[in-house]
Motif scaffolding. Structure first.
Motif, PDB file in Angstrom:
ATOM      1  N   THR A  90      38.415  45.624  36.253  1.00  0.00           N
ATOM      2  CA  THR A  90      37.082  45.090  35.963  1.00  0.00           C
ATOM      3  C   THR A  90      36.838  43.795  36.732  1.00  0.00           C
ATOM      4  O   THR A  90      35.761  43.582  37.299  1.00  0.00           O
ATOM      5  CB  THR A  90      36.928  44.843  34.457  1.00  0.00           C
ATOM      6  N   ILE A  91      37.848  42.937  36.759  1.00  0.00           N
ATOM      7  CA  ILE A  91      37.726  41.659  37.471  1.00  0.00           C
ATOM      8  C   ILE A  91      37.500  41.889  38.957  1.00  0.00           C
ATOM      9  O   ILE A  91      36.600  41.300  39.565  1.00  0.00           O
ATOM     10  CB  ILE A  91      38.985  40.799  37.233  1.00  0.00           C
ATOM     11  N   ARG A 123      33.947  40.997  40.817  1.00  0.00           N
ATOM     12  CA  ARG A 123      33.915  40.007  41.908  1.00  0.00           C
ATOM     13  C   ARG A 123      33.396  40.649  43.192  1.00  0.00           C
ATOM     14  O   ARG A 123      32.650  40.018  43.955  1.00  0.00           O
ATOM     15  CB  ARG A 123      35.311  39.429  42.127  1.00  0.00           C
ATOM     16  N   ALA A 124      33.758  41.904  43.439  1.00  0.00           N
ATOM     17  CA  ALA A 124      33.266  42.600  44.628  1.00  0.00           C
ATOM     18  C   ALA A 124      31.747  42.702  44.615  1.00  0.00           C
ATOM     19  O   ALA A 124      31.091  42.566  45.662  1.00  0.00           O
ATOM     20  CB  ALA A 124      33.885  43.988  44.719  1.00  0.00           C
ATOM     21  N   ASP A 125      31.179  42.923  43.437  1.00  0.00           N
ATOM     22  CA  ASP A 125      29.738  43.086  43.341  1.00  0.00           C
ATOM     23  C   ASP A 125      28.972  41.795  43.618  1.00  0.00           C
ATOM     24  O   ASP A 125      27.748  41.817  43.769  1.00  0.00           O
ATOM     25  CB  ASP A 125      29.365  43.609  41.947  1.00  0.00           C
ATOM     26  N   GLU A 182      37.178  33.838  37.651  1.00  0.00           N
ATOM     27  CA  GLU A 182      36.028  32.977  37.377  1.00  0.00           C
ATOM     28  C   GLU A 182      34.736  33.650  37.828  1.00  0.00           C
ATOM     29  O   GLU A 182      33.698  33.546  37.167  1.00  0.00           O
ATOM     30  CB  GLU A 182      36.206  31.632  38.076  1.00  0.00           C
ATOM     31  N   GLY A 183      34.790  34.340  38.967  1.00  0.00           N
ATOM     32  CA  GLY A 183      33.612  35.051  39.436  1.00  0.00           C
ATOM     33  C   GLY A 183      33.196  36.150  38.476  1.00  0.00           C
ATOM     34  O   GLY A 183      32.008  36.295  38.157  1.00  0.00           O
ATOM     35  N   ALA A 208      30.849  40.012  33.226  1.00  0.00           N
ATOM     36  CA  ALA A 208      31.654  41.236  33.198  1.00  0.00           C
ATOM     37  C   ALA A 208      32.847  41.103  32.266  1.00  0.00           C
ATOM     38  O   ALA A 208      33.313  42.098  31.694  1.00  0.00           O
ATOM     39  CB  ALA A 208      32.132  41.581  34.609  1.00  0.00           C
ATOM     40  N   ILE A 209      33.363  39.879  32.134  1.00  0.00           N
ATOM     41  CA  ILE A 209      34.456  39.604  31.194  1.00  0.00           C
ATOM     42  C   ILE A 209      34.120  38.329  30.433  1.00  0.00           C
ATOM     43  O   ILE A 209      33.270  37.539  30.863  1.00  0.00           O
ATOM     44  CB  ILE A 209      35.818  39.447  31.907  1.00  0.00           C
ATOM     45  N   THR A 210      34.773  38.129  29.303  1.00  0.00           N
ATOM     46  CA  THR A 210      34.513  36.939  28.495  1.00  0.00           C
ATOM     47  C   THR A 210      35.331  35.755  29.016  1.00  0.00           C
ATOM     48  O   THR A 210      36.272  35.916  29.793  1.00  0.00           O
ATOM     49  CB  THR A 210      34.890  37.197  27.032  1.00  0.00           C
TER      50      THR A 210
END
Length: 256
Positions: A159-160, A164-166, A212-213, A219-221
């Motif tokens: 997910t990370i 970040r890619a997006d 962090e991104g 996307a994440i908490t």
């Protein structure tokens, strides 16, 4: 200095520090050397390094007898480059508007640049414009969807990485290098992949930046980000960090 200006300066300083750390890694040194070989860089050539950053490649090309011009859209980056290598030629401009005449350079190099471009096709039209007939182009960069990280939570890691890619304008541009070059009218297109494997503390800023991104996009908490970062720090301190980063390298010849 205004608050906004100060934040931009700090961001630039942080980026320069990260790039300096990455540039000194053995794999990065070898990758840059390979890029010069793919350009057939040698005495008497004129080259442009688009997205030159703090100017290291321009200086290294000069050591090979190449007259290199560094181009970057970031004024702070250009200022740093001029401070480090005052004898070199650095210009503040982007990949869509390279400040050089038609058919004026023998080689065009762009390292970790094209994933930042919304229109890579437009940049390649500009590359063909400035290259002499038979000139060489070399593109280098990572596919932001392909970052291999060992973690106790592979689902969260996935997910990370994807979140970040997006955030990148062209996260999958590197896998398109060959087709982009062919469609832009280049010939003799080759593609190589070199995978860097990192197991030490040096890549912790990159890993922290990924989390962090992802957190900044929702996307994440915050708790997930902090926990994942803490795990990677613990892995690094115990010599258990593992990061594999494939770098795509494409080279071609201009038909113009």
């Amino acid at each position: 200095m205004t608050k906004g200006t100060g934040q931009k300066r700090q961001h630039a300083d942080d980026l320069i520090a990260l790039l300096d750390t990455a540039d000194r890694l053995p794999g990065a040194v070898a990758l840059r050397a390979r890029s010069y070989d793919l350009l057939s860089a040698g005495p008497g050539m004129l080259a442009v390094d688009v997205g030159c950053g703090a100017g290291r490649a321009v200086a290294e090309l000069a050591e090979r007898g190449v007259r290199a011009i560094g181009v970057d859209p970031s004024e702070p980056m250009i200022a740093v480059a001029r401070g480090r290598w005052p004898e070199a030629d650095f210009r503040n401009a982007g990949a869509y508007d390279v400040p050089l005449p038609d058919a004026s350079v023998d080689a065009y190099r762009a390292d970790k640049v094209f994933h930042e471009l919304a229109e890579p096709e437009r940049a390649l039209i500009e590359a063909r414009r400035v290259l002499v007939p038979g000139g060489r182009i070399a593109l280098f960069g990572q596919d932001w969807d392909i970052i291999v990280i060992d973690s106790d939570d592979p689902a969260l890691t996935r997910t990370i990485v994807h979140a970040r890619a997006d955030m990148v304008a062209g996260p999958r541009t590197a896998r398109r290098y060959r087709n982009l070059l062919l469609e832009a009218g280049f010939k003799d297109v080759t593609v190589e992949v070199q995978t860097g494997v990192f197991t030490g503390l040096a890549m912790l800023p990159l890993l922290t930046g990924l989390a962090e991104g992802a957190c900044s996009t929702g996307a994440i908490t915050r708790e997930q980000a902090d926990g994942w970062i803490a795990e990677q720090w613990a892995r690094a301190e115990a010599d258990r960090l593992f990061l594999a980063l494939p770098m795509f390298m494409a080279a071609a010849t201009s038909l113009r």
